[in-house]
Motif scaffolding. Structure first.
Motif, short mmCIF file in Angstrom:
data_model
loop_
_atom_site.label_atom_id
_atom_site.label_comp_id
_atom_site.label_asym_id
_atom_site.label_seq_id
_atom_site.Cartn_x
_atom_site.Cartn_y
_atom_site.Cartn_z
N ASP A 25 3.26 29.26 48.97
CA ASP A 25 2.81 30.05 47.83
C ASP A 25 2.23 31.39 48.29
N THR A 26 1.55 31.41 49.41
CA THR A 26 1.00 32.64 49.97
C THR A 26 2.12 33.62 50.28
N VAL A 27 3.17 33.14 50.93
CA VAL A 27 4.31 34.00 51.27
C VAL A 27 4.97 34.51 49.99
N LEU A 28 5.18 33.64 49.01
CA LEU A 28 5.80 34.06 47.76
C LEU A 28 4.97 35.15 47.07
N ASN A 29 3.66 34.97 47.03
CA ASN A 29 2.78 35.97 46.41
C ASN A 29 2.83 37.30 47.15
N ASP A 30 2.77 37.25 48.48
CA ASP A 30 2.76 38.47 49.28
C ASP A 30 4.08 39.25 49.14
N THR A 38 7.76 39.54 39.97
CA THR A 38 6.96 38.32 39.77
C THR A 38 7.58 37.19 40.59
N LYS A 39 6.79 36.15 40.82
CA LYS A 39 7.33 34.98 41.52
C LYS A 39 8.45 34.36 40.69
N LYS A 40 8.31 34.37 39.39
CA LYS A 40 9.34 33.80 38.52
C LYS A 40 10.65 34.57 38.67
N GLU A 41 10.57 35.90 38.71
CA GLU A 41 11.77 36.72 38.89
C GLU A 41 12.38 36.47 40.27
N ALA A 58 11.61 36.37 51.34
CA ALA A 58 10.75 35.18 51.23
C ALA A 58 11.41 33.97 51.91
N MET A 59 12.71 33.80 51.69
CA MET A 59 13.44 32.70 52.34
C MET A 59 13.35 32.84 53.86
N TYR A 60 13.57 34.04 54.35
CA TYR A 60 13.53 34.31 55.78
C TYR A 60 12.15 33.96 56.36
N LEU A 61 11.08 34.45 55.72
CA LEU A 61 9.74 34.21 56.23
C LEU A 61 9.38 32.73 56.19
N ILE A 62 9.73 32.07 55.11
CA ILE A 62 9.42 30.64 54.99
C ILE A 62 10.21 29.83 56.02
N ASN A 112 -1.02 41.16 56.13
CA ASN A 112 -1.55 39.87 55.74
C ASN A 112 -2.02 39.03 56.92
N ASN A 113 -1.84 39.54 58.12
CA ASN A 113 -2.37 38.92 59.34
C ASN A 113 -1.94 37.47 59.55
N TYR A 114 -0.83 37.06 58.96
CA TYR A 114 -0.51 35.66 59.18
C TYR A 114 0.55 35.40 60.21
N PHE A 115 1.04 36.44 60.82
CA PHE A 115 1.95 36.25 61.93
C PHE A 115 1.47 37.13 63.06
#
Length: 120
Positions: A25-30, A38-41, A58-62, A112-115
């Motif tokens: 969800d974090t990745v999707l939001n970012d 939007t996440k829905k779009e 998003a697919m790539y990051l996840i 976002n400092n997550y990687f």
């Protein structure tokens, strides 16, 4: 002993700087925020370019950075593993050829400092 620091681009520590784990969800939001969708779009069936660009990233990051299988990643977007494979190739190719896109991807990751230590 293998120096793992040079492999961080493939399997980085998926934690925010403050120690909070990065979730799907974090990745999707970012990514949605970065692409102004939007996440829905982003998770819709639409083939409009802004949505597909965001969806592919998003697919790539996840898949690559949260170490989810292509099948598991595809399920999030109601797609199959071959779509995730295509998204990975698409993002890699675009990062190799489009400096602006590569900069955008790196900004999402670094901001976002997550990687940690991610660099391509």
């Amino acid at each position: 002993m293998i120096n793992q620091s040079k492999f961080l681009w493939f399997a980085p520590s998926a934690y925010y700087e403050g120690g909070q784990p990065v979730t799907i969800d974090t990745v999707l939001n970012d990514v949605a925020h970065a692409f102004n969708v939007t996440k829905k779009e982003m998770t819709s069936k639409s083939r409009k370019r802004p949505f597909t660009d965001a969806r592919h990233l998003a697919m790539y990051l996840i898949n690559q950075h949260l170490n989810r299988t292509q099948e598991a990643t595809g399920e999030i977007f109601d797609r199959d593993h071959s779509t995730v494979n295509h998204a990975n190739k698409s993002v890699n190719n675009r990062m190799d050829t489009d400096k602006k896109y590569r900069t955008l991807v790196n900004k999402i990751i670094v901001k976002n400092n997550y990687f940690k230590n991610y660099e391509r």
